[in-house]
Structure formats: structure tokens, C-alpha cells
Design a protein around this motif. Structure first.
Motif, PDB file in Angstrom:
ATOM      1  N   LEU A  44       0.826  -1.203   0.000  1.00 21.13           N
ATOM      2  CA  LEU A  44       0.000   0.000   0.000  1.00 21.13           C
ATOM      3  C   LEU A  44       0.864   1.258   0.000  1.00 21.13           C
ATOM      4  O   LEU A  44       0.577   2.223  -0.733  1.00 21.13           O
ATOM      5  N   ALA A  45       1.920   1.265   0.808  1.00 17.44           N
ATOM      6  CA  ALA A  45       2.822   2.419   0.844  1.00 17.44           C
ATOM      7  C   ALA A  45       3.490   2.632  -0.510  1.00 17.44           C
ATOM      8  O   ALA A  45       3.641   3.769  -0.973  1.00 17.44           O
ATOM      9  N   GLU A  47       2.327   1.687  -3.533  1.00 22.50           N
ATOM     10  CA  GLU A  47       1.359   2.159  -4.521  1.00 22.50           C
ATOM     11  C   GLU A  47       0.950   3.604  -4.258  1.00 22.50           C
ATOM     12  O   GLU A  47       0.719   4.363  -5.207  1.00 22.50           O
ATOM     13  N   TRP A  48       0.859   3.992  -2.997  1.00 22.04           N
ATOM     14  CA  TRP A  48       0.534   5.378  -2.685  1.00 22.04           C
ATOM     15  C   TRP A  48       1.647   6.311  -3.154  1.00 22.04           C
ATOM     16  O   TRP A  48       1.394   7.390  -3.695  1.00 22.04           O
ATOM     17  N   THR A  49       2.895   5.885  -2.967  1.00 18.86           N
ATOM     18  CA  THR A  49       4.024   6.691  -3.440  1.00 18.86           C
ATOM     19  C   THR A  49       3.976   6.857  -4.953  1.00 18.86           C
ATOM     20  O   THR A  49       4.199   7.952  -5.483  1.00 18.86           O
ATOM     21  N   ARG A  52       0.834   9.145  -6.198  1.00 21.45           N
ATOM     22  CA  ARG A  52       0.894  10.571  -5.887  1.00 21.45           C
ATOM     23  C   ARG A  52       2.095  11.270  -6.510  1.00 21.45           C
ATOM     24  O   ARG A  52       2.188  12.498  -6.466  1.00 21.45           O
ATOM     25  N   THR A  57      -1.763  11.778 -12.249  1.00 19.94           N
ATOM     26  CA  THR A  57      -2.685  11.843 -11.119  1.00 19.94           C
ATOM     27  C   THR A  57      -3.102  13.271 -10.834  1.00 19.94           C
ATOM     28  O   THR A  57      -4.282  13.580 -10.673  1.00 19.94           O
ATOM     29  N   THR A 115      -3.628   3.796 -13.658  1.00 19.03           N
ATOM     30  CA  THR A 115      -3.035   3.223 -12.453  1.00 19.03           C
ATOM     31  C   THR A 115      -2.425   1.855 -12.709  1.00 19.03           C
ATOM     32  O   THR A 115      -1.420   1.483 -12.095  1.00 19.03           O
ATOM     33  N   LYS A 142      -3.166  -1.778  -5.305  1.00 15.09           N
ATOM     34  CA  LYS A 142      -3.569  -0.784  -6.308  1.00 15.09           C
ATOM     35  C   LYS A 142      -5.050  -0.442  -6.161  1.00 15.09           C
ATOM     36  O   LYS A 142      -5.444   0.732  -6.229  1.00 15.09           O
ATOM     37  N   VAL A 145      -5.737   1.633  -2.778  1.00 13.07           N
ATOM     38  CA  VAL A 145      -5.219   3.000  -2.838  1.00 13.07           C
ATOM     39  C   VAL A 145      -6.044   3.850  -3.798  1.00 13.07           C
ATOM     40  O   VAL A 145      -6.440   4.978  -3.476  1.00 13.07           O
ATOM     41  N   LEU A 149      -8.564   7.065  -2.818  1.00  9.92           N
ATOM     42  CA  LEU A 149      -8.290   8.379  -3.388  1.00  9.92           C
ATOM     43  C   LEU A 149      -9.503   8.905  -4.157  1.00  9.92           C
ATOM     44  O   LEU A 149      -9.921  10.060  -3.978  1.00  9.92           O
TER      45      LEU A 149
END
Length: 294
Positions: A44-45, A47-49, A52, A57, A115, A142, A145, A149
Motif C-alpha cells: 500500500l505504501a 502504490e501510494w508513493t 501521488r 494523477t 493506475t 492498487k 489505494v 483516493l
């Protein structure tokens, strides 16, 4: 005459601190870097990186906010300027947020596809799968996240537009929205839009081509309604009615009690339909991801 003295035996050198004891998982070596068992939180960390830090995005979300807020405010201002105290008698003032969200859905679809599909275009997916060999975990990360969002962005923008419309159109005879009206026009529509974007993400994973997946999803949104408009013969009446009822625009309108037809989905039916379709697409995307090379 000198005699040759054999070398004296020496004690073996002490093993360095980094060497492992015999019988360990990697005999003779221990990594100086702490080994941590990975889990979904790490994915998760990651994919968030990624989501963003890419320009797409920011662009897609920026255009989405501009469309939803801009069209929403413009629609509210035009209706208020051309209405008197009884023009909207009994109407739900929140329903005018529909127009901005319908156009904004294209941005959510685009971001959802990018994505996943963009990683196949750049080859980044190989790095992703090397860092996280569990393909199920990658797809889940993916999806989570992106869904979070899309939901938060839609909730904030739709909530803002709804508050403006409720305040702006209060003197046009429109009724005071109930708690159910507010919930469906904010949380309900946000869940639906996030699921629509998640469906796009899964189609992107299946197609592995950004332009192709975006085209398919735009067709899913617009084609049923367009086809129904050209079905004028009586023999196609039932099919035309079905296409109208279950088209994406009509399902969006249901959240504002603004359905194009008197029958078909109502209440929370569009959300359950989208959940079922998205679950089926997730199963298909997962099966293909497990059985195809990257």
C-alpha cells in the motif's frame, strides 16, 4: 649447516561478525540489513508513493475538480438567475450536481486505467512484480489505494457543490434536502464513482493498454444511452428501455432522484449493480494476472 624449521601452526582467524553460524538459513552469510517480512501495508505504501508522484494523477484529479465544481457552480448560478420563488417547487436542489459529475467521470475512468495499464506500457510492472512477487497483493494494493483516493476526492467536491446549491437555490421554491438526500448526493455518489474508477483500473489490468482500456470504458458509459436514442422501431422498444434504465448516466441520476425513466433501478440499486460488476471484473483480472507473464 642450518636446519629448516617447519612453520608453526597458527590458530584459525576468527570468523567475521557478519558470518552466520553453521546450520543457519544461509550458511556463511547474514545480511547486515534487517530482513523484514513484507505484508500488504508495504504494498500500500509503495502504490501510494507511485500514484501521488506521477503527473497524470495531478492532472486528472485537477481537471475532475475543475469540472465538478466549475459546472456545478455555473449550473446553480444559471438556475438561480432564471428562477423565481416558485420555479423549483418541490425539486431537490442537490440534483444539479449531476452534470459536473457526469463529465468528471471521464477523469476518474482515465486515472483508474492509468493506475495499472501505464505500468505495462513503461515496463514498470516488472519492477513492481520483482519487489512484490505476490500478484494478488499488488492488485489489492492498487485497488485499495485508488478506491480510497477516488472516494475522498469525489466526496469533498460533491459535498462542496451540494452545500453551494442548497444555499444558492433556497429561494427558488426548492425543497429542503433530507438527510437521505444529502447522504446519497455525497457518500452514495462518491462510492459509485470510486467503483466506476475501480472497474476502469481492472479493465486496464486486463487489456494492458491505456488507450484501449479508456476507449472501452468511455464506450461503457456512453454507448448504451447513444444506442438507445437511435432505436426508434417498436420491435426494439424493450431493448431501448433497458438500455436507458441501466445506462451509467441514468444510474448516476438515481442518486439525485433524477432518473431518465419511471422504471428500472431506484434507491441504492445502482450501487449494488456496480458492486456486482466490479467484483466480477476483479475475479477476471486476478485470474489473468496469475496466469499471464508480465
Amino acid at each position: 649447516m642450518s636446519t629448516h624449521q617447519p612453520p608453526m601452526p597458527q590458530a584459525p582467524a576468527a570468523a567475521p561478525d557478519w558470518q552466520a553460524a553453521p546450520g543457519g538459513p544461509y550458511p556463511g552469510y547474514t545480511s547486515p540489513i534487517p530482513v523484514v517480512r513484507t505484508h500488504l501495508g508495504h504494498a500500500l505504501a509503495s502504490e501510494w508513493t507511485k500514484i501521488r508522484s506521477v503527473r497524470s494523477t495531478m492532472w486528472t484529479i485537477g481537471v475532475f475538480v475543475l469540472l465538478v465544481v466549475g459546472i456545478g457552480l455555473l449550473t446553480g448560478a444559471l438556475v438561480e438567475a432564471n428562477s423565481d420563488s416558485t420555479s423549483l417547487s418541490g425539486e431537490n436542489p442537490l440534483s444539479f450536481g449531476f452534470f459536473g459529475l457526469l463529465l468528471g467521470s471521464i477523469c476518474i475512468i482515465t486515472l483508474g486505467v492509468l493506475t495499472t495499464a501505464s505500468e505495462y506500457g513503461t515496463g514498470m510492472i516488472r519492477t513492481t512484480m520483482t519487489a512484490c512477487p505476490s500478484r494478488a497483493r499488488v492488485l489489492a494494493a492498487k485497488s485499495i489505494v485508488f478506491f480510497a483516493l477516488a472516494f475522498v476526492v469525489t466526496l469533498v467536491t460533491s459535498g462542496f457543490v451540494a452545500m453551494v446549491h442548497a444555499s444558492l437555490l433556497g429561494n427558488t421554491g426548492a425543497r429542503t434536502p433530507t438527510g437521505g438526500d444529502w447522504f446519497k448526493a455525497t457518500v452514495g455518489i462518491s462510492l459509485y464513482m470510486a467503483l466506476l474508477g475501480l472497474l476502469s483500473l481492472l479493465i486496464g489490468s486486463v487489456i494492458r493498454h491505456s488507450a484501449g482500456a479508456i476507449t472501452i470504458m468511455i464506450g461503457v458509459v456512453l454507448a448504451p444511452l447513444v444506442l438507445a436514442l437511435f432505436m426508434v422501431t417498436e420491435s426494439l422498444d424493450k431493448l431501448r428501455q433497458w438500455l436507458f434504465e441501466y445506462s451509467i448516466p441514468n444510474q448516476l441520476g438515481v442518486f439525485y432522484a433524477n432518473s431518465l425513466t419511471e422504471s428500472g433501478p431506484s434507491g441504492w440499486d445502482p450501487l449494488w449493480i456496480m458492486i456486482g460488476v466490479t467484483a466480477a471484473a476483479y475475479a477476471g483480472a486476478y485470474a489473468l494476472l496469475q496466469n499471464r507473464d508480465v
